[in-house]
Design a protein around this motif. Structure first.
Motif, short mmCIF file in Angstrom:
data_model
loop_
_atom_site.label_atom_id
_atom_site.label_comp_id
_atom_site.label_asym_id
_atom_site.label_seq_id
_atom_site.Cartn_x
_atom_site.Cartn_y
_atom_site.Cartn_z
N THR A 14 0.85 -1.19 0.00
CA THR A 14 0.00 0.00 0.00
C THR A 14 0.88 1.24 0.00
O THR A 14 1.89 1.29 0.70
N ASN A 16 1.62 4.83 1.19
CA ASN A 16 1.30 5.67 2.35
C ASN A 16 1.87 7.06 2.14
O ASN A 16 2.89 7.22 1.47
N CYS A 29 2.26 1.48 8.39
CA CYS A 29 1.34 1.47 7.25
C CYS A 29 -0.08 1.72 7.74
O CYS A 29 -0.53 1.11 8.71
N GLN A 31 -2.67 0.77 6.23
CA GLN A 31 -3.48 -0.40 5.87
C GLN A 31 -3.22 -1.58 6.78
O GLN A 31 -4.13 -2.08 7.41
N CYS A 32 -1.98 -2.05 6.85
CA CYS A 32 -1.68 -3.29 7.60
C CYS A 32 -1.07 -3.04 8.98
O CYS A 32 -0.85 -3.99 9.73
#
Length: 148
Positions: A14, A16, A29, A31-32
């Motif tokens: 992703t 960032n 991140c 996302q994760c």
């Protein structure tokens, strides 16, 4: 306040946005939730992940093209690992196993391994064939080729 930079997550790929002045503060991140920088080279044996890291990271990307059967590659690996710890978060440090990703070796005309290639703004700006077994030598080579 500094401008935000695009940084690709080494775990989920992703992109960032991270302010330049926040790079050294262990950003994660969105996302994760994994660290964006680990101090270790990122394996980019997948062509899609490689392309994303080269195109989207707004920091330089240093890539070691190597193969597991290559003696000089194995000799250079510890120095490259130590250099990664020094170079991040100013530079994304990655490795491409040319046996697992032969298309990348072909695309970049890799004729000998190990070969280091430095990418800035999605373009290759420098290349160094042959093993460098001193981490300081790798760091100095990158510094000599990264625009200020």
């Amino acid at each position: 306040m500094s401008e935000p930079l695009h940084i690709v997550c080494p775990h989920c790929q992703t992109t960032n946005r991270v302010r330049a002045d926040q790079l050294a503060s262990d950003p994660t991140c969105g996302q994760c939730k994994q660290p964006l920088f680990t101090g270790h080279p990122v394996a980019l044996d997948d062509v899609t992940a490689f392309d994303k890291h080269i195109a989207r990271n707004q920091i330089p990307v240093l890539v070691d093209f190597w193969a597991p059967w290559c003696g000089p590659c194995r000799m250079m690996a510890p120095a490259y690992e130590k250099a990664a710890a020094e170079l991040e978060p100013r530079v994304r440090v990655a490795k491409v196993n040319t046996e697992a990703a032969p298309a990348l070796g072909t695309r970049f005309n890799i004729r000998s391994i190990p070969t280091l290639a430095l990418f800035v703004g999605g373009k290759e700006v420098a290349r160094q064939p042959g093993a460098m077994t001193n981490p300081a030598q790798i760091v100095q080579w990158v510094a000599a080729h990264v625009p200020r």
